[in-house]
Design a protein around this motif. Structure first.
Motif, short mmCIF file in Angstrom:
data_model
loop_
_atom_site.label_atom_id
_atom_site.label_comp_id
_atom_site.label_asym_id
_atom_site.label_seq_id
_atom_site.Cartn_x
_atom_site.Cartn_y
_atom_site.Cartn_z
N ASN A 96 5.94 -1.49 5.81
CA ASN A 96 5.29 -1.17 4.42
C ASN A 96 4.48 -2.21 4.02
O ASN A 96 5.02 -3.27 3.82
N VAL A 97 3.27 -2.02 3.89
CA VAL A 97 2.11 -3.09 3.33
C VAL A 97 1.22 -2.53 2.18
O VAL A 97 0.81 -1.18 2.30
N THR A 98 1.39 -3.21 1.19
CA THR A 98 0.16 -2.83 0.15
C THR A 98 -0.73 -3.67 0.07
O THR A 98 -0.53 -5.04 0.26
N LEU A 126 0.75 2.23 4.70
CA LEU A 126 -0.20 1.46 4.00
C LEU A 126 -0.40 1.83 2.34
O LEU A 126 -0.42 3.19 2.21
N GLU A 127 -0.34 0.97 1.56
CA GLU A 127 -0.67 1.68 0.14
C GLU A 127 -1.57 0.57 -0.45
O GLU A 127 -1.51 -0.45 -0.64
N PRO A 128 -2.94 1.17 -0.36
CA PRO A 128 -4.07 0.59 -1.07
C PRO A 128 -3.82 0.62 -2.65
O PRO A 128 -3.59 1.61 -3.31
N SER A 129 -3.81 -0.54 -3.00
CA SER A 129 -3.59 -0.92 -4.62
C SER A 129 -4.03 -2.39 -5.02
O SER A 129 -3.88 -2.93 -4.23
N ASN A 130 -4.46 -2.61 -6.18
CA ASN A 130 -4.98 -3.62 -6.65
C ASN A 130 -4.14 -4.17 -7.45
O ASN A 130 -4.19 -5.40 -8.15
N ASP A 141 7.38 -4.51 2.44
CA ASP A 141 7.57 -5.68 3.23
C ASP A 141 6.56 -6.83 3.18
O ASP A 141 6.94 -8.20 3.28
N LEU A 142 5.31 -6.57 2.67
CA LEU A 142 4.37 -7.44 2.85
C LEU A 142 3.25 -6.86 1.94
O LEU A 142 2.87 -5.65 1.71
N ALA A 143 2.50 -8.00 1.07
CA ALA A 143 1.45 -7.63 0.24
C ALA A 143 0.13 -8.56 0.59
O ALA A 143 0.51 -9.97 0.97
N ILE A 144 -1.07 -7.95 0.51
CA ILE A 144 -2.16 -8.70 0.76
C ILE A 144 -2.94 -8.68 -0.37
O ILE A 144 -3.28 -7.79 -0.73
N ARG A 145 -3.27 -9.65 -1.22
CA ARG A 145 -3.86 -9.81 -2.41
C ARG A 145 -5.05 -10.76 -2.38
O ARG A 145 -5.17 -11.81 -1.54
N ALA A 271 4.94 -12.29 -0.11
CA ALA A 271 6.37 -11.61 -0.12
C ALA A 271 7.22 -12.53 -0.34
O ALA A 271 7.31 -13.84 -0.33
N PRO A 272 8.82 -11.90 -0.73
CA PRO A 272 9.80 -13.01 -0.79
C PRO A 272 9.81 -13.66 0.60
O PRO A 272 9.47 -13.11 1.63
#
Length: 296
Positions: A96-98, A126-130, A141-145, A271-272
């Motif tokens: 699960n990735v945002t 995938l969760e596209p979100s700002n 599990d992971l976020a890309i910001r 992520a943590p």
């Protein structure tokens, strides 16, 4: 409830009881024999009973010590099970990735097929979100910001730096075009401090006046909208290079006046800390790093 003795004294007692030797317990715990002896005395004083009979080269559990040992052992085993339960990945085959929307739509989504071909057993959600999501109580599990990497309570790993370039559709290019000719073209503007810094730098270099430009579209923090408009030939814009480098390489867009300006923000994996120990996250991170190698 009676106050519990120090946890370390119980741990030292457990190892000493298992080895029946303060010396061996000290070696296993990487402390001095005197430290073992002192912690055992602290525990005996706290409980009010003697737990060991001290011999010359060996110690023996008293009857009270024998009664206590199974409870202490069970307690530490439960600690280990509890920690393992929280650290355990209950869905090792689902990732699960945002992801910040612009990178998701313009870069990641078209490439995910290659990750899934390489790792067919891992399903990506995938969760596209700002918005910066709270990991607690979620299955993320992971976020890309896109930012400066400061996310309290989370581990932040620099993934990709970026820069701004000024671009337009080839159909808008005129022969012997100068920066002043841009006054005649529609300006598609993304409002925001980072984009504004790059635009201000371009104006200063070429001594241009912001008020003279024909701003036909202004959007608050929506790079995806601006990119689509530029690709449609609706005007020129200051855009992040990593989102459009392929369009430039394919001549679908033209970079104007060889201008570029480093972005104050970069892309980060966040992520943590313990999430980065998950095999699926490690595989995805490795693939991402390999995938950005073609950006130049």
């Amino acid at each position: 409830m009676k106050k519990l003795p120090p946890l370390n004294s119980l741990r030292y007692f457990l190892v000493a009881a298992q080895t029946l030797s303060f010396k061996k317990a000290a070696e296993q715990l990487f402390v001095t024999q005197a430290a073992i002896s002192q912690h055992i005395k602290t525990l005996e004083t706290h409980i009010g009973v003697q737990l060991f009979t001290r011999g010359t080269r060996q110690v023996f559990l008293t009857e009270d010590g024998k009664r206590l040992i199974p409870y202490v052992q069970a307690g530490f085993e439960n600690f280990i099970k509890g920690v393992a339960l929280l650290s355990e990945d209950t869905n090792p085959d689902v990732l699960n990735v945002t992801v910040v929307e612009s990178l998701s739509f313009r870069w990641l989504v078209p490439r995910l097929q290659f990750f899934q071909k390489q790792y067919p057993k891992i399903r990506v959600r995938l969760e596209p979100s700002n918005k910066v999501r709270d990991f607690a109580g979620t299955d993320i599990d992971l976020a890309i910001r896109f930012g400066k990497g400061h996310y309290p309570g989370l581990e932040s790993r620099l993934f990709l730096k970026d820069k701004y370039v000024l671009v337009c559709h080839p159909s808008l290019i005129q022969s012997s075009m100068t920066p002043q000719d841009l006054y005649k073209l529609p300006l598609l503007e993304e409002n925001g401090p980072v984009t504004g810094d790059a635009w201000g730098k371009f104006l200063a270099i070429h001594k241009l006046e912001d008020l003279k430009f024909n701003k036909t579209l202004e959007v608050d923090d929506s790079t995806v909208t601006i990119v689509d408009a530029v690709l449609a030939g609706q005007g020129f814009a200051m855009l992040r290079y990593n989102l459009i480098y392929q369009q430039i390489q394919r001549r679908q867009l033209v970079s104007l006046f060889d201008f570029s300006h480093p972005s104050a923000y970069s892309y980060y994996l966040i992520a943590p800390s313990h999430h980065f120990n998950k095999p699926k996250v490690q595989l995805f991170e490795k693939w991402l790093i390999e995938a950005i190698a073609d950006i130049h």
